[in-house]
Motif scaffolding. Structure first.
Motif, PDB file in Angstrom:
ATOM      1  N   VAL A   1       4.506  -1.660  -2.718  1.00 18.38           N
ATOM      2  CA  VAL A   1       4.700  -0.782  -1.574  1.00 18.38           C
ATOM      3  C   VAL A   1       5.183   0.564  -2.108  1.00 18.38           C
ATOM      4  CG1 VAL A   1       6.051  -0.343   0.506  1.00 18.38           C
ATOM      5  CG2 VAL A   1       5.205  -2.659   0.021  1.00 18.38           C
ATOM      6  N   THR A   2       4.460   1.622  -1.761  1.00 15.80           N
ATOM      7  CA  THR A   2       4.840   2.961  -2.186  1.00 15.80           C
ATOM      8  C   THR A   2       5.056   3.810  -0.945  1.00 15.80           C
ATOM      9  OG1 THR A   2       3.512   2.737  -4.195  1.00 15.80           O
ATOM     10  CG2 THR A   2       4.210   4.963  -3.564  1.00 15.80           C
ATOM     11  N   VAL A   3       6.244   4.388  -0.838  1.00 14.07           N
ATOM     12  CA  VAL A   3       6.576   5.230   0.308  1.00 14.07           C
ATOM     13  C   VAL A   3       6.693   6.661  -0.189  1.00 14.07           C
ATOM     14  CG1 VAL A   3       8.157   5.623   2.226  1.00 14.07           C
ATOM     15  CG2 VAL A   3       7.821   3.298   1.343  1.00 14.07           C
ATOM     16  N   SER A   4       5.855   7.513   0.325  1.00 18.65           N
ATOM     17  CA  SER A   4       5.866   8.911  -0.098  1.00 18.65           C
ATOM     18  C   SER A   4       6.747   9.748   0.816  1.00 18.65           C
ATOM     19  CB  SER A   4       4.443   9.464  -0.093  1.00 18.65           C
ATOM     20  OG  SER A   4       3.917   9.454   1.220  1.00 18.65           O
ATOM     21  N   SER A   5       7.364  10.760   0.237  1.00 17.33           N
ATOM     22  CA  SER A   5       8.277  11.618   1.017  1.00 17.33           C
ATOM     23  C   SER A   5       7.525  12.779   1.657  1.00 17.33           C
ATOM     24  CB  SER A   5       9.382  12.156   0.115  1.00 17.33           C
ATOM     25  OG  SER A   5       8.836  12.846  -0.968  1.00 17.33           O
TER      26      SER A   5
ATOM     27  N   MET B   1       7.943  -4.005   8.144  1.00 18.46           N
ATOM     28  CA  MET B   1       8.838  -2.967   7.672  1.00 18.46           C
ATOM     29  C   MET B   1       8.583  -1.693   8.472  1.00 18.46           C
ATOM     30  SD  MET B   1       8.509  -3.613   3.566  1.00 18.46           S
ATOM     31  CE  MET B   1       6.769  -3.181   3.533  1.00 18.46           C
ATOM     32  N   SER B   2       9.645  -1.105   8.974  1.00 15.62           N
ATOM     33  CA  SER B   2       9.514   0.125   9.732  1.00 15.62           C
ATOM     34  C   SER B   2      10.536   1.135   9.238  1.00 15.62           C
ATOM     35  CB  SER B   2       9.698  -0.150  11.231  1.00 15.62           C
ATOM     36  OG  SER B   2      10.970  -0.700  11.482  1.00 15.62           O
ATOM     37  N   SER B   3      10.373   2.378   9.683  1.00 20.12           N
ATOM     38  CA  SER B   3      11.256   3.469   9.251  1.00 20.12           C
ATOM     39  C   SER B   3      11.399   3.471   7.737  1.00 20.12           C
ATOM     40  CB  SER B   3      12.635   3.330   9.903  1.00 20.12           C
ATOM     41  OG  SER B   3      12.532   3.362  11.309  1.00 20.12           O
ATOM     42  N   LEU B   4      10.283   3.336   7.066  1.00 21.95           N
ATOM     43  CA  LEU B   4      10.301   3.235   5.614  1.00 21.95           C
ATOM     44  C   LEU B   4      10.773   4.530   4.968  1.00 21.95           C
ATOM     45  CD1 LEU B   4       7.066   1.156   5.167  1.00 21.95           C
ATOM     46  CD2 LEU B   4       9.328   0.504   4.332  1.00 21.95           C
ATOM     47  N   GLU B   5      11.471   4.351   3.873  1.00 18.93           N
ATOM     48  CA  GLU B   5      12.043   5.461   3.113  1.00 18.93           C
ATOM     49  C   GLU B   5      11.511   5.397   1.690  1.00 18.93           C
ATOM     50  OE1 GLU B   5      16.092   4.364   3.377  1.00 18.93           O
ATOM     51  OE2 GLU B   5      16.282   4.815   5.528  1.00 18.93           O
ATOM     52  N   PRO B   6      11.500   6.519   0.992  1.00 16.68           N
ATOM     53  CA  PRO B   6      11.036   6.480  -0.411  1.00 16.68           C
ATOM     54  C   PRO B   6      11.798   5.456  -1.245  1.00 16.68           C
ATOM     55  CG  PRO B   6      11.159   8.730   0.351  1.00 16.68           C
ATOM     56  CD  PRO B   6      11.729   7.886   1.452  1.00 16.68           C
TER      57      PRO B   6
ATOM     58  N   GLY C   1       0.824  -1.197   0.000  1.00 17.63           N
ATOM     59  CA  GLY C   1       0.000   0.000   0.000  1.00 17.63           C
ATOM     60  C   GLY C   1       0.855   1.242   0.000  1.00 17.63           C
ATOM     61  N   LEU C   2       0.198   2.358   0.260  1.00 13.71           N
ATOM     62  CA  LEU C   2       0.864   3.657   0.302  1.00 13.71           C
ATOM     63  C   LEU C   2       1.107   4.050   1.751  1.00 13.71           C
ATOM     64  CD1 LEU C   2       1.821   6.287  -1.080  1.00 13.71           C
ATOM     65  CD2 LEU C   2      -0.561   7.070  -0.953  1.00 13.71           C
TER      66      LEU C   2
END
Length: 125
Positions: free
Chosen positions: A121-125, A82-87, A9-10
């Motif tokens: 998985v999408t990680v937004s900044s 997953m934690s502390s996710l980065e873009p 997800g986002l």
């Protein structure tokens, strides 16, 4: 062996996400279950692996300390917390299975016989 991954997800940078991979059709206990990921335009990258029996695990370099692989044998499910996710963690995440791998071979995707369909998985900044 069939693998079904879900949970993508986002999420915002710094957030957490938990992926699941349900396994069916496997017999015996000498399996290794792993997560790989593939970002757009990049090669597939090893994330983490865990032995179905015994639970020993190993991680890719940039994930160690931020990601945790675990399993629930009763539910035939492998997880990736997953934690502390980065873009830079943005990718399609795949679960994979193989038999009788030694630790030095777990990072090579060519050693895996079975793959799930992937979850984005999408990680937004």
């Amino acid at each position: 062996v069939q693998l079904q991954a879900c949970g993508g997800g986002l999420v915002q940078a710094g957030g957490s996400l938990k992926l699941s991979c349900t396994v069916s059709g496997h017999t015996g206990s000498d399996y290794v279950m792993s997560w790989f990921r593939q970002a757009l335009g990049k090669e597939r990258e090893f994330v983490a692996a865990i032995r179905w029996s015994g639970g020993g695990s190993t991680y890719g370099g940039s994930m160690k300390g931020r990601f945790t692989i675990s399993k629930d044998n009763a539910k035939n499910t492998v997880y990736l917390q997953m934690s502390s996710l980065e873009p830079e963690d943005t990718a399609v995440y795949y679960c994979a299975a193989a038999q009788r791998l030694i630790i030095s071979t777990m990072r090579n995707e060519r050693n895996y016989n079975w793959w799930g369909q992937g979850t984005l998985v999408t990680v937004s900044s």
